[in-house]
Scaffold this motif. Structure first.
Motif, mmCIF file in Angstrom:
data_model
loop_
_atom_site.group_PDB
_atom_site.id
_atom_site.type_symbol
_atom_site.label_atom_id
_atom_site.label_comp_id
_atom_site.label_asym_id
_atom_site.label_seq_id
_atom_site.Cartn_x
_atom_site.Cartn_y
_atom_site.Cartn_z
ATOM 1 N N ALA A 131 39.797 50.188 36.671
ATOM 2 C CA ALA A 131 40.220 49.351 37.788
ATOM 3 C C ALA A 131 39.467 48.017 37.788
ATOM 4 O O ALA A 131 40.044 46.966 38.088
ATOM 5 C CB ALA A 131 39.993 50.086 39.112
ATOM 6 N N LYS A 132 38.186 48.053 37.447
ATOM 7 C CA LYS A 132 37.379 46.824 37.380
ATOM 8 C C LYS A 132 37.879 45.914 36.265
ATOM 9 O O LYS A 132 38.024 44.692 36.457
ATOM 10 C CB LYS A 132 35.916 47.183 37.143
ATOM 11 N N ILE A 133 38.167 46.496 35.098
ATOM 12 C CA ILE A 133 38.705 45.719 33.983
ATOM 13 C C ILE A 133 40.057 45.119 34.370
ATOM 14 O O ILE A 133 40.343 43.947 34.087
ATOM 15 C CB ILE A 133 38.862 46.596 32.726
ATOM 16 N N THR A 134 40.877 45.910 35.019
ATOM 17 C CA THR A 134 42.195 45.439 35.455
ATOM 18 C C THR A 134 42.061 44.247 36.388
ATOM 19 O O THR A 134 42.792 43.248 36.260
ATOM 20 C CB THR A 134 42.958 46.574 36.161
ATOM 21 N N ASP A 135 41.132 44.329 37.328
ATOM 22 C CA ASP A 135 40.920 43.235 38.279
ATOM 23 C C ASP A 135 40.506 41.950 37.562
ATOM 24 O O ASP A 135 41.031 40.869 37.849
ATOM 25 C CB ASP A 135 39.850 43.646 39.294
ATOM 26 N N LEU A 136 39.583 42.055 36.627
ATOM 27 C CA LEU A 136 39.119 40.875 35.892
ATOM 28 C C LEU A 136 40.209 40.323 34.975
ATOM 29 O O LEU A 136 40.327 39.104 34.795
ATOM 30 C CB LEU A 136 37.875 41.226 35.078
ATOM 31 N N ALA A 137 41.013 41.210 34.404
ATOM 32 C CA ALA A 137 42.121 40.764 33.555
ATOM 33 C C ALA A 137 43.149 39.991 34.383
ATOM 34 O O ALA A 137 43.678 38.960 33.938
ATOM 35 C CB ALA A 137 42.784 41.964 32.884
ATOM 36 N N GLU A 138 43.420 40.478 35.590
ATOM 37 C CA GLU A 138 44.381 39.795 36.465
ATOM 38 C C GLU A 138 43.861 38.433 36.914
ATOM 39 O O GLU A 138 44.640 37.504 37.127
ATOM 40 C CB GLU A 138 44.697 40.681 37.660
ATOM 41 N N LYS A 139 42.552 38.294 37.028
ATOM 42 C CA LYS A 139 41.981 36.989 37.365
ATOM 43 C C LYS A 139 42.228 35.989 36.238
ATOM 44 O O LYS A 139 42.469 34.803 36.496
ATOM 45 C CB LYS A 139 40.491 37.137 37.654
ATOM 46 N N ILE A 140 42.162 36.459 35.004
ATOM 47 C CA ILE A 140 42.465 35.581 33.860
ATOM 48 C C ILE A 140 43.913 35.128 33.917
ATOM 49 O O ILE A 140 44.227 33.941 33.729
ATOM 50 C CB ILE A 140 42.171 36.302 32.536
ATOM 51 N N LEU A 141 44.804 36.062 34.200
ATOM 52 C CA LEU A 141 46.230 35.729 34.275
ATOM 53 C C LEU A 141 46.507 34.752 35.411
ATOM 54 O O LEU A 141 47.336 33.840 35.277
ATOM 55 C CB LEU A 141 47.057 37.009 34.447
ATOM 56 N N LEU A 142 45.792 34.920 36.526
ATOM 57 C CA LEU A 142 45.964 33.996 37.659
ATOM 58 C C LEU A 142 45.424 32.611 37.320
ATOM 59 O O LEU A 142 46.017 31.597 37.720
ATOM 60 C CB LEU A 142 45.262 34.556 38.898
ATOM 61 N N LYS A 143 44.311 32.568 36.606
ATOM 62 C CA LYS A 143 43.760 31.271 36.186
ATOM 63 C C LYS A 143 44.760 30.534 35.302
ATOM 64 O O LYS A 143 44.944 29.322 35.425
ATOM 65 C CB LYS A 143 42.439 31.464 35.439
ATOM 66 N N ARG A 144 45.411 31.259 34.413
ATOM 67 C CA ARG A 144 46.421 30.633 33.554
ATOM 68 C C ARG A 144 47.552 30.030 34.392
ATOM 69 O O ARG A 144 48.027 28.925 34.100
ATOM 70 C CB ARG A 144 47.005 31.673 32.599
ATOM 71 N N LYS A 145 47.988 30.783 35.408
ATOM 72 C CA LYS A 145 49.101 30.303 36.235
ATOM 73 C C LYS A 145 48.757 29.023 36.980
ATOM 74 O O LYS A 145 49.643 28.246 37.338
ATOM 75 C CB LYS A 145 49.521 31.391 37.225
ATOM 76 N N SER A 146 47.477 28.807 37.223
ATOM 77 C CA SER A 146 47.079 27.583 37.920
ATOM 78 C C SER A 146 47.175 26.363 37.013
ATOM 79 O O SER A 146 46.998 25.228 37.472
ATOM 80 C CB SER A 146 45.651 27.714 38.457
ATOM 81 N N TYR A 147 47.448 26.592 35.734
ATOM 82 C CA TYR A 147 47.631 25.495 34.775
ATOM 83 C C TYR A 147 49.028 25.580 34.159
ATOM 84 O O TYR A 147 49.194 25.589 32.951
ATOM 85 C CB TYR A 147 46.569 25.559 33.676
ATOM 86 N N MET A 148 50.026 25.629 35.032
ATOM 87 C CA MET A 148 51.398 25.798 34.570
ATOM 88 C C MET A 148 51.882 24.629 33.711
ATOM 89 O O MET A 148 52.852 24.745 32.968
ATOM 90 C CB MET A 148 52.332 25.977 35.771
ATOM 91 N N ASN A 149 51.225 23.482 33.833
ATOM 92 C CA ASN A 149 51.620 22.309 33.049
ATOM 93 C C ASN A 149 51.053 22.326 31.637
ATOM 94 O O ASN A 149 51.324 21.425 30.836
ATOM 95 C CB ASN A 149 51.181 21.029 33.757
ATOM 96 N N LYS A 150 50.262 23.366 31.324
ATOM 97 C CA LYS A 150 49.643 23.458 30.001
ATOM 98 C C LYS A 150 50.181 24.684 29.255
ATOM 99 O O LYS A 150 50.465 25.715 29.848
ATOM 100 C CB LYS A 150 48.120 23.562 30.115
ATOM 101 N N THR A 151 50.295 24.564 27.946
ATOM 102 C CA THR A 151 50.715 25.684 27.117
ATOM 103 C C THR A 151 49.510 26.576 26.828
ATOM 104 O O THR A 151 48.347 26.165 27.017
ATOM 105 C CB THR A 151 51.308 25.199 25.788
#
Length: 221
Positions: free
Chosen positions: A124-144
């Motif tokens: 569950a802890k790994i899942t939470d940290l992995a989802e934070k990475i995915l959310l960080k990516r979404k905050s840069y939608m203008n970047k590939t």
């Protein structure tokens, strides 16, 4: 258009009871789309300059070509382990090269990677940290993804999110931190050697014939 026209001609000549003929008016459409609901995609080739391979999730509207590998219906926990630094070290050791880029190998890299033991709470802890990475990516939608994982342009907060994940993943393998990537690689090699030895011992145990038990005579009283 040449391929589309060739597909149209093929479908028009196909048996009228088959699926190919039914799609004769849609020569651009795939006949079969046996796609999972979601999949984790690992590019087959990635620049050796990147600290992490830019792996990502896709839904069933995406058809993955032979330039990538996919893990059907993967979890965020699996994403967390595979995007970790310790998996990147294993990839750098076991993958091949295409020019100066790493060529990820299903058999030599993914299938030989030793996953860490983990409890449901740790997952569950790994899942939470992995989802934070995915959310960080979404905050840069203008970047590939290529821009996000370029070592010269990788955002600091995304880099920090990866480092936070790395620390927790590595604690699943051992409590003390690793000094550097060389130590990570050496540790993973030892785990792999131990796993191979256990597999060989299990195989040998299966080959050993069962010992015949001595029949005991029962004297009538």
């Amino acid at each position: 258009m040449q391929h589309v026209d060739a597909c149209r001609a093929y479908r028009e000549q196909a048996p009228k009871t088959g699926d190919a003929y039914k799609l004769r008016d849609k020569p651009w459409s795939f006949r079969e789309q046996i796609n999972p609901e979601s999949a984790l995609v690992i590019p087959a080739v990635s620049s050796d300059r990147r600290p992490y391979i830019p792996i990502a999730f896709v839904d069933n509207s995406t058809i993955v070509s032979n330039s990538a590998f996919l893990i059907p219906n993967a979890t965020h926990y699996q994403f967390g382990i595979l995007t970790s630094r310790i998996h990147m070290c294993w990839m750098r050791l076991t993958s091949g090269y295409l020019g100066t880029s790493f060529r990820y190998s299903r058999d030599l890299t993914y299938n030989t990677f030793v996953w860490p033991p983990s409890t449901s709470e740790q997952q569950a802890k790994i899942t939470d940290l992995a989802e934070k990475i995915l959310l960080k990516r979404k905050s840069y939608m203008n970047k590939t993804l290529a821009e996000l994982y370029n070592p010269e342009t990788m955002p600091d907060d995304l880099k920090q999110a990866h480092e936070d994940l790395d620390l927790v993943v590595e604690r699943l393998y051992r409590p003390e931190p690793f000094a550097d990537d060389d130590e990570r690689t050496t540790f993973m090699l030892q785990l792999y050697a131990e796993a191979v030895k256990r597999a060989e011992q299990a195989q040998q145990a299966k080959k050993k014939p069962a010992r015949a038990s001595k029949a005991r005579s029962i004297k009538a009283k």
